[in-house]
Design an enzyme around this catalytic site. Sequence first.
Site, PDB file in Angstrom:
ATOM      1  N   ASP A 173      39.420  30.597  37.570  1.00 22.35           N
ATOM      2  CA  ASP A 173      39.505  30.639  39.013  1.00 22.35           C
ATOM      3  C   ASP A 173      38.298  31.474  39.472  1.00 22.35           C
ATOM      4  O   ASP A 173      37.775  32.265  38.700  1.00 22.35           O
ATOM      5  CB  ASP A 173      40.808  31.375  39.354  1.00 22.35           C
ATOM      6  CG  ASP A 173      41.321  31.077  40.730  1.00 22.35           C
ATOM      7  OD1 ASP A 173      40.960  30.041  41.288  1.00 22.35           O
ATOM      8  OD2 ASP A 173      42.124  31.887  41.231  1.00 22.35           O
ATOM      9  N   THR A 219      37.810  33.280  42.951  1.00 18.36           N
ATOM     10  CA  THR A 219      38.138  34.463  43.738  1.00 18.36           C
ATOM     11  C   THR A 219      39.093  35.394  42.994  1.00 18.36           C
ATOM     12  O   THR A 219      40.194  34.984  42.626  1.00 18.36           O
ATOM     13  CB  THR A 219      38.751  34.033  45.086  1.00 18.36           C
ATOM     14  OG1 THR A 219      37.880  33.072  45.675  1.00 18.36           O
ATOM     15  CG2 THR A 219      38.913  35.218  46.023  1.00 18.36           C
ATOM     16  N   ASP A 243      44.366  34.355  39.255  1.00 18.23           N
ATOM     17  CA  ASP A 243      45.205  35.377  39.879  1.00 18.23           C
ATOM     18  C   ASP A 243      46.542  34.843  40.356  1.00 18.23           C
ATOM     19  O   ASP A 243      47.386  35.599  40.804  1.00 18.23           O
ATOM     20  CB  ASP A 243      44.468  36.059  41.036  1.00 18.23           C
ATOM     21  CG  ASP A 243      44.059  35.074  42.126  1.00 18.23           C
ATOM     22  OD1 ASP A 243      44.468  33.898  42.059  1.00 18.23           O
ATOM     23  OD2 ASP A 243      43.329  35.479  43.043  1.00 18.23           O
ATOM     24  N   ASP A 287      55.308  45.052  -6.326  1.00 14.09           N
ATOM     25  CA  ASP A 287      55.812  44.461  -5.086  1.00 14.09           C
ATOM     26  C   ASP A 287      55.607  45.430  -3.922  1.00 14.09           C
ATOM     27  O   ASP A 287      55.154  45.053  -2.842  1.00 14.09           O
ATOM     28  CB  ASP A 287      57.295  44.115  -5.261  1.00 14.09           C
ATOM     29  CG  ASP A 287      57.702  43.046  -4.273  1.00 14.09           C
ATOM     30  OD1 ASP A 287      56.908  42.096  -4.083  1.00 14.09           O
ATOM     31  OD2 ASP A 287      58.785  43.168  -3.677  1.00 14.09           O
TER      32      ASP A 287
HETATM   33  N1  LIG Z   1      44.378  32.672  54.250  1.00 13.63           N
HETATM   34  C1  LIG Z   1      43.198  32.074  54.410  1.00 13.63           C
HETATM   35  N2  LIG Z   1      42.352  32.512  55.365  1.00 13.63           N
HETATM   36  C2  LIG Z   1      41.152  31.933  55.561  1.00 13.63           C
HETATM   37  N3  LIG Z   1      40.691  30.892  54.854  1.00 13.63           N
HETATM   38  C3  LIG Z   1      41.494  30.410  53.894  1.00 13.63           C
HETATM   39  C4  LIG Z   1      42.766  30.972  53.611  1.00 13.63           C
HETATM   40  N4  LIG Z   1      43.315  30.272  52.600  1.00 13.63           N
HETATM   41  C5  LIG Z   1      42.417  29.357  52.269  1.00 13.63           C
HETATM   42  N5  LIG Z   1      41.318  29.415  53.043  1.00 13.63           N
HETATM   43  C6  LIG Z   1      40.130  28.539  53.002  1.00 13.63           C
HETATM   44  O1  LIG Z   1      40.314  27.546  52.034  1.00 13.63           O
HETATM   45  C7  LIG Z   1      39.361  27.685  50.967  1.00 13.63           C
HETATM   46  C8  LIG Z   1      40.050  27.437  49.668  1.00 13.63           C
HETATM   47  O2  LIG Z   1      41.034  28.430  49.504  1.00 13.63           O
HETATM   48  P1  LIG Z   1      41.635  28.788  48.086  1.00 13.63           P
HETATM   49  O3  LIG Z   1      42.606  29.875  48.314  1.00 13.63           O
HETATM   50  O4  LIG Z   1      42.083  27.553  47.400  1.00 13.63           O
HETATM   51  O5  LIG Z   1      40.359  29.240  47.270  1.00 13.63           O
HETATM   52  P2  LIG Z   1      39.673  30.646  47.088  1.00 13.63           P
HETATM   53  O6  LIG Z   1      40.680  31.718  47.012  1.00 13.63           O
HETATM   54  O7  LIG Z   1      38.607  30.796  48.118  1.00 13.63           O
HETATM   55  O8  LIG Z   1      38.946  30.464  45.716  1.00 13.63           O
HETATM   56  P3  LIG Z   1      39.623  30.267  44.275  1.00 13.63           P
HETATM   57  O9  LIG Z   1      40.186  28.913  44.269  1.00 13.63           O
HETATM   58  O10 LIG Z   1      38.451  30.377  43.364  1.00 13.63           O
HETATM   59  O11 LIG Z   1      40.608  31.347  44.090  1.00 13.63           O
HETATM   60  C9  LIG Z   1      38.782  29.083  51.116  1.00 13.63           C
HETATM   61  O12 LIG Z   1      37.471  29.175  50.621  1.00 13.63           O
HETATM   62  C10 LIG Z   1      38.862  29.283  52.622  1.00 13.63           C
HETATM   63  O13 LIG Z   1      37.775  28.698  53.263  1.00 13.63           O
HETATM   64 ZN   LIG Z   2      42.403  31.912  43.594  1.00  9.32          ZN
END
Ligand SMILES: Nc1ncnc2c1ncn2[C@@H]1O[C@H](COP(=O)(O)OP(=O)(O)OP(=O)(O)O)[C@@H](O)[C@H]1O
Ligand SMILES: [Zn+2]
Length: 322
Positions: A19, A21, A216, A302
């Site tokens: 992953d 983030t 995560d 043993d």
């Molecule tokens: N709570 C949120 N607030 C703002 N944007 C969001 C939120 N959840 C998702 N997004 C948007 O959707 C995208 C994809 O979210 P997702 O949570 O799948 O991936 P990530 O956490 O950015 O990365 P990874 O998949 O590597 O953990 C983000 O890059 C963001 O643009």
């Molecule tokens: Zn993630």
Amino acid sequence: MKGGAVLEQIGKITVACFDKTGTLTAGKPQVTDIIGYGRTETDVLRFAAALELGSSHPLATAILAKATERELSLPPTSDANAMGGVGVRAKVEGVEVFVGSPKAAGERAPMTPEQRTQISALNHEGKTVSIVLVGHEVAGAIAMRDEVRPDARAGLKALTEMGIKTVMLTGDNRRTANAIGERLGIEVQAELLPEDKQRIVAQFQKAGWSVAKIGDGINDAPALAAADVGIAMGGGTDVALETADAAVLHGRVADVAAMVDLSKRTMINIKQNIAVALGLKVVFLVTTVVGLTGLWPAILADTGATVLVTINALRLLAPPKL
Ligand SMILES: Nc1ncnc2c1ncn2[C@@H]1O[C@H](COP(=O)(O)OP(=O)(O)OP(=O)(O)O)[C@@H](O)[C@H]1O
Ligand SMILES: [Zn+2]
């Protein structure tokens, strides 16, 4: 690691899916740019923060931290709805508001070419951009930067050197993901929904790969569960810690390679120990039966075997040669 089966399995993996983030990056993004389209920066941040109040996503934390820093008072929301891998929507002051990925935003409201150019420039800097929609209009954009973990590059290289393929699976934008992937030297699959991550793990398995998924759990819990070995990392949500087979505790990417190494050394060690223990038993069984040795030397031998295998096993406590 949860039990012996996991310890054995981890040494057999042929592909490690990470992953982004919170796993390859520190998961503590900071807001770097706020852009208003026909709205003030403050309005864009206020609306976004109001929506993110109930969310535990790292991007939500970043947006809320910025709003707190600027001492903004947030409008009340209703009907809040978090969409995994997409964003959050809710009603604010009677209007439908959305904050989320540019891809999802583009499906809800048209973006102008200028807006697109501005966003992709930010993406090329490795920044993640979330778009704020108010009603059917693009109200603004919030850019965030998340630093890659200091040992990520080296940790991935260690896996590659062991012959393990590494892939980044992320929900983030393609350009941002590629910018980070290039820096880390890892293959990238981006703009994935949680179910896409799970599907990719299954595809690898079907093609005969043994898959480890490291994440995560915020948007990859299904993929963690589907993998041959699921490894929780990055503060780890409770979901992740429950679903995972193992956990990396200090956010060190290099610990994944260390686990693989430990597993391999353990399996060799176990085989050596079985050989020693059985070998000695056979020798003394034969020599005792034909009268070459008495019963006491056999018993001592043993016990000696037990000591030998224990000493051999203790060698595993030595730090890995990575
Ligand atoms: N709570 C949120 N607030 C703002 N944007 C969001 C939120 N959840 C998702 N997004 C948007 O959707 C995208 C994809 O979210 P997702 O949570 O799948 O991936 P990530 O956490 O950015 O990365 P990874 O998949 O590597 O953990 C983000 O890059 C963001 O643009
Ligand atoms: Zn993630």
